[in-house]
Motif scaffolding. Structure first.
Motif, PDB file in Angstrom:
ATOM      1  N   ALA A 108       0.856  -1.190   0.000  1.00 42.44           N
ATOM      2  CA  ALA A 108       0.000   0.000   0.000  1.00 42.44           C
ATOM      3  C   ALA A 108       0.888   1.235   0.000  1.00 42.44           C
ATOM      4  CB  ALA A 108      -0.926   0.005   1.209  1.00 42.44           C
ATOM      5  N   GLY A 109       0.775   2.030  -1.054  1.00 38.13           N
ATOM      6  CA  GLY A 109       1.597   3.219  -1.151  1.00 38.13           C
ATOM      7  C   GLY A 109       3.073   2.855  -1.211  1.00 38.13           C
ATOM      8  N   LEU A 110       3.855   3.437  -0.301  1.00 37.55           N
ATOM      9  CA  LEU A 110       5.283   3.147  -0.251  1.00 37.55           C
ATOM     10  C   LEU A 110       5.610   1.956   0.639  1.00 37.55           C
ATOM     11  CD1 LEU A 110       6.648   6.808   0.019  1.00 37.55           C
ATOM     12  CD2 LEU A 110       6.433   5.393  -2.030  1.00 37.55           C
ATOM     13  N   GLU A 111       4.584   1.384   1.281  1.00 35.03           N
ATOM     14  CA  GLU A 111       4.795   0.251   2.172  1.00 35.03           C
ATOM     15  C   GLU A 111       4.646  -1.065   1.416  1.00 35.03           C
ATOM     16  OE1 GLU A 111       5.667   0.252   5.359  1.00 35.03           O
ATOM     17  OE2 GLU A 111       5.802   2.454   5.365  1.00 35.03           O
ATOM     18  N   ASN A 112       5.649  -1.926   1.513  1.00 34.60           N
ATOM     19  CA  ASN A 112       5.564  -3.234   0.872  1.00 34.60           C
ATOM     20  C   ASN A 112       4.624  -4.147   1.650  1.00 34.60           C
ATOM     21  OD1 ASN A 112       7.365  -2.473  -1.108  1.00 34.60           O
ATOM     22  ND2 ASN A 112       9.147  -3.311  -0.046  1.00 34.60           N
ATOM     23  N   GLY A 113       4.113  -5.171   0.973  1.00 28.97           N
ATOM     24  CA  GLY A 113       3.243  -6.139   1.623  1.00 28.97           C
ATOM     25  C   GLY A 113       4.033  -7.388   1.996  1.00 28.97           C
ATOM     26  N   HIS A 114       3.317  -8.428   2.429  1.00 29.66           N
ATOM     27  CA  HIS A 114       4.008  -9.652   2.811  1.00 29.66           C
ATOM     28  C   HIS A 114       3.032 -10.806   2.974  1.00 29.66           C
ATOM     29  CE1 HIS A 114       2.895  -7.822   6.756  1.00 29.66           C
ATOM     30  NE2 HIS A 114       2.518  -9.078   6.995  1.00 29.66           N
ATOM     31  N   LEU A 115       3.575 -11.999   2.929  1.00 28.02           N
ATOM     32  CA  LEU A 115       2.927 -13.221   3.393  1.00 28.02           C
ATOM     33  C   LEU A 115       3.818 -13.732   4.513  1.00 28.02           C
ATOM     34  CD1 LEU A 115       0.929 -15.659   3.174  1.00 28.02           C
ATOM     35  CD2 LEU A 115       2.570 -16.674   1.594  1.00 28.02           C
ATOM     36  N   ARG A 116       3.287 -13.746   5.733  1.00 29.71           N
ATOM     37  CA  ARG A 116       4.130 -14.080   6.884  1.00 29.71           C
ATOM     38  C   ARG A 116       3.516 -15.235   7.691  1.00 29.71           C
ATOM     39  NH1 ARG A 116       7.700 -10.768   9.934  1.00 29.71           N
ATOM     40  NH2 ARG A 116       6.717  -8.830   9.236  1.00 29.71           N
ATOM     41  N   PHE A 117       4.384 -16.143   8.125  1.00 27.79           N
ATOM     42  CA  PHE A 117       3.974 -17.251   8.983  1.00 27.79           C
ATOM     43  C   PHE A 117       4.594 -17.058  10.362  1.00 27.79           C
ATOM     44  CE2 PHE A 117       4.111 -18.752   4.607  1.00 27.79           C
ATOM     45  CZ  PHE A 117       2.830 -19.268   4.462  1.00 27.79           C
ATOM     46  N   THR A 118       3.747 -17.138  11.384  1.00 21.77           N
ATOM     47  CA  THR A 118       4.240 -17.065  12.764  1.00 21.77           C
ATOM     48  C   THR A 118       4.484 -18.483  13.247  1.00 21.77           C
ATOM     49  OG1 THR A 118       2.948 -15.059  13.171  1.00 21.77           O
ATOM     50  CG2 THR A 118       3.743 -16.272  15.097  1.00 21.77           C
ATOM     51  N   VAL A 119       5.724 -18.758  13.631  1.00 21.52           N
ATOM     52  CA  VAL A 119       6.136 -20.106  14.007  1.00 21.52           C
ATOM     53  C   VAL A 119       6.191 -20.229  15.527  1.00 21.52           C
ATOM     54  CG1 VAL A 119       7.953 -21.846  13.781  1.00 21.52           C
ATOM     55  CG2 VAL A 119       7.432 -20.327  11.869  1.00 21.52           C
ATOM     56  N   ARG A 120       5.686 -21.329  16.024  1.00 23.45           N
ATOM     57  CA  ARG A 120       5.662 -21.578  17.467  1.00 23.45           C
ATOM     58  C   ARG A 120       7.067 -21.497  18.074  1.00 23.45           C
ATOM     59  NH1 ARG A 120       1.424 -24.230  19.075  1.00 23.45           N
ATOM     60  NH2 ARG A 120       1.354 -25.375  17.093  1.00 23.45           N
ATOM     61  N   HIS A 121       7.181 -20.790  19.176  1.00 25.52           N
ATOM     62  CA  HIS A 121       8.429 -20.652  19.933  1.00 25.52           C
ATOM     63  C   HIS A 121       9.536 -19.951  19.134  1.00 25.52           C
ATOM     64  CE1 HIS A 121       6.431 -23.247  22.719  1.00 25.52           C
ATOM     65  NE2 HIS A 121       6.567 -24.339  21.982  1.00 25.52           N
ATOM     66  N   ALA A 122       9.173 -19.282  18.047  1.00 24.13           N
ATOM     67  CA  ALA A 122      10.202 -18.574  17.270  1.00 24.13           C
ATOM     68  C   ALA A 122       9.665 -17.225  16.802  1.00 24.13           C
ATOM     69  CB  ALA A 122      10.649 -19.423  16.080  1.00 24.13           C
ATOM     70  N   PRO A 123       9.205 -16.378  17.736  1.00 23.74           N
ATOM     71  CA  PRO A 123       8.681 -15.064  17.331  1.00 23.74           C
ATOM     72  C   PRO A 123       9.795 -14.188  16.776  1.00 23.74           C
ATOM     73  CG  PRO A 123       8.931 -15.160  19.708  1.00 23.74           C
ATOM     74  CD  PRO A 123       9.207 -16.547  19.202  1.00 23.74           C
TER      75      PRO A 123
END
Length: 297
Positions: free
Chosen positions: A180-195
């Motif tokens: 959005a605008g100048l901000e890039n997007g992402h596909l992110r996975f949150t992994v257990r015990h590895a924030p």
């Protein structure tokens, strides 16, 4: 039965479900095309509306919160060409669109379909296996494992470790965010015990998106993974029940200053209030959980 055919797509309602088929018009987004026909059970609907314009109008479906893994994974951030629950209607078909809305609303009323959130997905999500290439990598999902592979545009710090494979059982959350605008997007996975708080550019569990044509297709991977994770409402209810069962005489391990702990408890109270308001918690569960937190304060 009610049916409306447009260049944007075809919607059919048979009394029990709606079939949403994307059209072949150039304005139909890639995500809708790849999703193909969607079957939405009547019980997943919270409402339907039609908005008239001078040249075109718009049919919109509103799904119950928690019914569709695609909507949950994308957080309501799908834009118009890619949103499968919108249909552009030509002005000469306004009468048909209004009839369609009346038929769906009548069925919702007759079947007494509630509008409150659900605690289980009512749509299956995209089928697997699937793989999408966009931004700085490729994300593939076979139903049990997620594989992230990098391309020549990936930052060296992230690419140096090579391809990444995540077991679905280790993933606790998935998020798709468009550029959005100048901000890039992402596909992110949150992994257990590895924030991690690393930006997607450097996060080995994320694909960075730059706003190109194929970015929305990453939402398919997000939705397919989300559909196979525990439903968020059930996870929240389990967390609240754990809070409810906390005995006030059991001291909590120190996690920082007293002020930090107090703020965390206040945030938890606000979360409980939201879960109670949306119907995830019963009155009794909310009262008991609130009392447990107040005693800790």
């Amino acid at each position: 039965m009610a049916e409306i055919l447009q260049k944007d797509g075809t919607w059919v309602f048979d009394g029990d479900a709606l079939r949403l088929t994307p059209g072949r018009d150039k304005n139909v987004g890639l995500l809708r095309r790849e999703l193909g026909e969607l079957v939405v059970p009547l019980g997943a609907l919270a409402g339907v509306s039609f908005e008239q314009g001078k040249k075109t109008g718009r049919l919109r479906l509103r799904l119950r919160d928690g019914a569709d893994p695609l909507l949950h994974a994308t957080g309501g951030r799908l834009t118009e060409p890619h949103d499968p629950y919108q249909l552009t209607v030509e002005s000469d078909r306004y009468g048909v669109a209004e009839y369609f809305v009346d038929e769906v609303r009548s069925a919702l009323l007759l079947d007494q379909i509630p509008t409150d959130p659900v605690d289980g997905y009512l749509l299956p999500g995209p089928s697997v296996p699937l793989a999408v290439s966009a931004g700085d990598g490729t994300a593939a999902f076979d139903g049990e494992h997620i594989r992230l592979e990098w391309n020549w545009k990936t930052e060296d710090a992230k690419a140096s470790a090579g391809p990444r494979t995540l077991a679905l059982t280790d993933v606790v959350a998935v998020e798709w965010q468009p550029a959005a605008g100048l901000e890039n997007g992402h596909l992110r996975f949150t992994v257990r015990h590895a924030p991690t708080k690393a930006p997607p550019k450097y996060d080995p569990n994320a694909v960075e998106l730059w706003g190109f044509k194929k970015d929305p297709l990453m939402a398919l991977v997000a939705a397919a993974v989300q559909a196979r994770l525990p439903h968020p409402a059930r996870v929240a209810a389990i967390d609240v029940r754990k809070t409810r069962d906390v005995r006030p005489e059991t001291p909590s391990p120190p996690v920082g200053s007293a002020e930090d702990g107090h703020d965390a408890l206040l945030r938890r109270l606000r979360e409980l209030g939201e879960l109670h308001r949306t119907g995830v918690l019963t009155d009794e569960e909310f009262t008991m959980a609130k009392q447990a937190i107040l005693k800790r304060m």
